[in-house]
Write a protein that holds these residues in place. Structure first.
Motif, short mmCIF file in Angstrom:
data_model
loop_
_atom_site.label_atom_id
_atom_site.label_comp_id
_atom_site.label_asym_id
_atom_site.label_seq_id
_atom_site.Cartn_x
_atom_site.Cartn_y
_atom_site.Cartn_z
N GLY A 1 0.79 -1.25 -0.02
CA GLY A 1 -0.06 -0.10 0.03
C GLY A 1 1.06 1.29 0.04
O GLY A 1 2.07 1.35 0.16
N ASN A 2 0.09 2.17 -0.16
CA ASN A 2 1.03 3.60 -0.38
C ASN A 2 1.26 4.08 1.08
O ASN A 2 0.54 5.39 1.51
N ILE A 3 2.08 3.78 1.66
CA ILE A 3 2.48 4.11 3.16
C ILE A 3 3.96 3.62 3.52
O ILE A 3 4.36 2.58 2.96
N ALA A 4 4.53 4.38 4.19
CA ALA A 4 5.95 3.98 4.58
C ALA A 4 5.80 2.80 5.45
O ALA A 4 5.05 2.66 6.36
N ALA A 5 7.08 1.96 5.49
CA ALA A 5 7.13 0.87 6.21
C ALA A 5 8.66 1.02 6.87
O ALA A 5 9.72 1.25 6.17
N GLY A 6 8.87 1.13 8.12
CA GLY A 6 10.15 1.31 8.83
C GLY A 6 10.19 0.71 10.04
O GLY A 6 9.13 0.57 11.15
N VAL A 7 11.39 -0.14 10.43
CA VAL A 7 11.46 -0.64 11.90
C VAL A 7 13.01 -0.42 11.95
O VAL A 7 13.92 -0.39 11.33
N VAL A 8 13.37 -0.23 13.49
CA VAL A 8 14.57 0.10 13.76
C VAL A 8 15.01 -0.69 15.02
O VAL A 8 14.15 -0.95 16.01
N LEU A 9 16.38 -1.17 14.95
CA LEU A 9 16.79 -1.94 16.07
C LEU A 9 17.41 -1.18 17.01
O LEU A 9 18.23 -0.30 16.84
N PHE A 10 16.88 -1.46 18.35
CA PHE A 10 17.61 -0.65 19.56
C PHE A 10 18.19 -1.55 20.52
O PHE A 10 17.71 -2.56 20.73
N ARG A 11 19.07 -0.72 21.08
CA ARG A 11 19.89 -1.41 22.29
C ARG A 11 20.09 -0.43 23.12
O ARG A 11 20.49 0.67 23.19
N ASN A 12 19.30 -0.93 24.48
CA ASN A 12 19.06 0.14 25.33
C ASN A 12 18.87 1.57 25.18
O ASN A 12 19.14 2.44 25.79
N GLY A 13 17.70 1.65 24.30
CA GLY A 13 17.30 2.90 23.91
C GLY A 13 18.06 3.41 23.02
O GLY A 13 17.67 4.81 22.36
N GLU A 14 19.18 2.90 22.27
CA GLU A 14 19.94 3.64 21.36
C GLU A 14 19.64 3.12 20.04
O GLU A 14 19.67 1.82 19.63
N ASN A 15 19.54 3.95 19.02
CA ASN A 15 18.99 3.56 17.67
C ASN A 15 20.39 2.92 16.89
O ASN A 15 21.36 3.66 16.94
N ILE A 16 20.05 1.42 16.44
CA ILE A 16 21.24 1.06 15.98
C ILE A 16 21.11 1.01 14.54
O ILE A 16 21.95 1.58 13.71
N PHE A 17 20.24 0.39 13.91
CA PHE A 17 20.12 0.22 12.46
C PHE A 17 18.59 0.42 11.96
O PHE A 17 17.80 -0.21 12.83
N ILE A 18 18.23 0.87 11.01
CA ILE A 18 17.23 1.13 10.52
C ILE A 18 16.65 0.04 9.14
O ILE A 18 17.66 -0.05 8.59
N VAL A 19 15.48 -0.28 9.31
CA VAL A 19 15.02 -0.69 7.69
C VAL A 19 13.82 -0.05 7.53
O VAL A 19 12.85 0.25 8.27
N TYR A 20 13.82 0.55 6.29
CA TYR A 20 12.95 1.46 5.70
C TYR A 20 12.33 1.53 4.33
O TYR A 20 13.48 1.56 3.52
N GLU A 21 11.32 1.22 3.86
CA GLU A 21 10.69 1.20 2.44
C GLU A 21 9.66 2.16 2.27
O GLU A 21 8.72 2.17 3.32
N HIS A 22 9.47 2.81 1.10
CA HIS A 22 8.28 3.43 0.74
C HIS A 22 8.13 3.42 -0.73
O HIS A 22 8.84 4.01 -1.46
N GLN A 23 6.85 2.79 -1.16
CA GLN A 23 6.75 2.89 -2.55
C GLN A 23 5.12 3.23 -2.78
O GLN A 23 4.40 2.80 -1.99
N PRO A 24 4.65 3.87 -3.69
CA PRO A 24 3.27 4.07 -4.07
C PRO A 24 2.42 2.76 -4.11
O PRO A 24 1.13 2.83 -3.68
N THR A 25 2.79 1.83 -4.86
CA THR A 25 1.92 0.55 -4.89
C THR A 25 2.59 -0.68 -4.89
O THR A 25 3.82 -0.62 -4.87
N GLY A 26 1.88 -1.65 -4.54
CA GLY A 26 2.70 -3.10 -4.31
C GLY A 26 3.19 -3.03 -2.96
O GLY A 26 2.97 -2.51 -2.16
N GLY A 27 3.61 -4.49 -2.75
CA GLY A 27 4.09 -4.66 -1.49
C GLY A 27 5.69 -4.60 -1.51
O GLY A 27 6.45 -4.56 -2.43
N VAL A 28 6.16 -4.25 -0.22
CA VAL A 28 7.54 -4.04 -0.14
C VAL A 28 8.09 -4.92 0.94
O VAL A 28 7.37 -5.23 1.86
N THR A 29 9.15 -5.37 0.83
CA THR A 29 9.95 -6.09 1.87
C THR A 29 11.39 -5.53 1.93
O THR A 29 12.03 -5.22 1.11
#
Length: 234
Positions: free
Chosen positions: A163-191
């Motif tokens: 769907g037309n919405i951003a998808a993003g998740v972040v790995l945290f260690r003790n509240g610290e942002n380590i790495f992010i995974v982020y995708e956003h496209q107008p149509t179709g599925g994203v992984t």
């Protein structure tokens, strides 16, 4: 001089001599008593001196024994502290030996399918469908992994969204942002997916958070996942 006169004269001499004898005996007795008293006094003083000397020696011995006892108590306390420290180290080593293997893998939804998000702030994702949880370091009630031993751990996480919405998740260690995974496209599925190896101390916590104003999707096919395992202890 007649016999009678001679006897009378002798009696007078005896009568006159007897008081003198008594006087001499009395003086002699007084001198003897005085000498005995002086001797007794000297003996008592000698005994007192001996007792005083003996008491001083005993007090010195008591002082030495008390000092030695204090030194022994200090040594025993030091040894007790050292033994307690060694016991703590041994217990930690035993715990590390017992926790040789740590690994978990889980997907977001335990059953059914659907979206999670969006929210206007980050939230911790709780991956409820647990496939593996060796060592029970991952908590499926909170979504948080807690390091049981000091070591290097490897983590993987992935997401799926359509769907037309951003998808993003972040790995945290003790509240610290380590790495992010982020995708956003107008149509179709994203992984998308990402990975990280982290040096963790005992009690460090690792989790995956949903990025603000984004969402992820999961179903019985388990698209959105979170996994981790211990590589080696340090």
């Amino acid at each position: 001089m007649t016999v009678i006169q001679q006897v009378s004269a002798d009696r007078m001499k005896i009568i006159m001599f007897f008081p003198i004898l008594l006087l001499v005996c009395s003086v002699s007795a007084d001198q003897t008593e005085t000498a005995v008293q002086q001797s007794n006094t000297q003996d008592i003083h000698a005994v007192l001196r001996e007792l005083t000397t003996s008491l001083a020696v005993q007090n010195e011995r008591i002082t030495v024994l008390q000092r030695e006892n204090q030194e022994q108590e200090a040594k025993l306390e030091t040894q007790k502290t050292e033994l307690q420290s060694q016991k703590t180290e041994i217990d930690q080593l035993k715990e590390q030996l017992q926790v040789k293997q740590v690994a978990f893998s889980a997907s977001l939804l335990d059953h059914g399918n659907g979206h999670t998000g969006p929210f206007n702030t980050q939230i911790t994702l709780i991956f409820k469908h647990v496939v593996t949880n060796i060592g029970n370091a991952y908590n499926p009630q909170t979504g948080i992994f807690t390091a049981p031993v000091r070591g290097v751990y490897h983590f993987d996480w992935s997401l799926y969204e359509h769907g037309n919405i951003a998808a993003g998740v972040v790995l945290f260690r003790n509240g610290e942002n380590i790495f992010i995974v982020y995708e956003h496209q107008p149509t179709g599925g994203v992984t998308a997916s990402n990975a990280a190896s982290l040096l963790l101390e005992v009690g460090d916590q690792v989790s995956v958070r949903l990025w603000a104003n984004s969402r992820v999707y999961d179903s019985e096919n388990h698209h959105t996942t979170f996994s981790g395992h211990l590589i080696f202890t340090m």
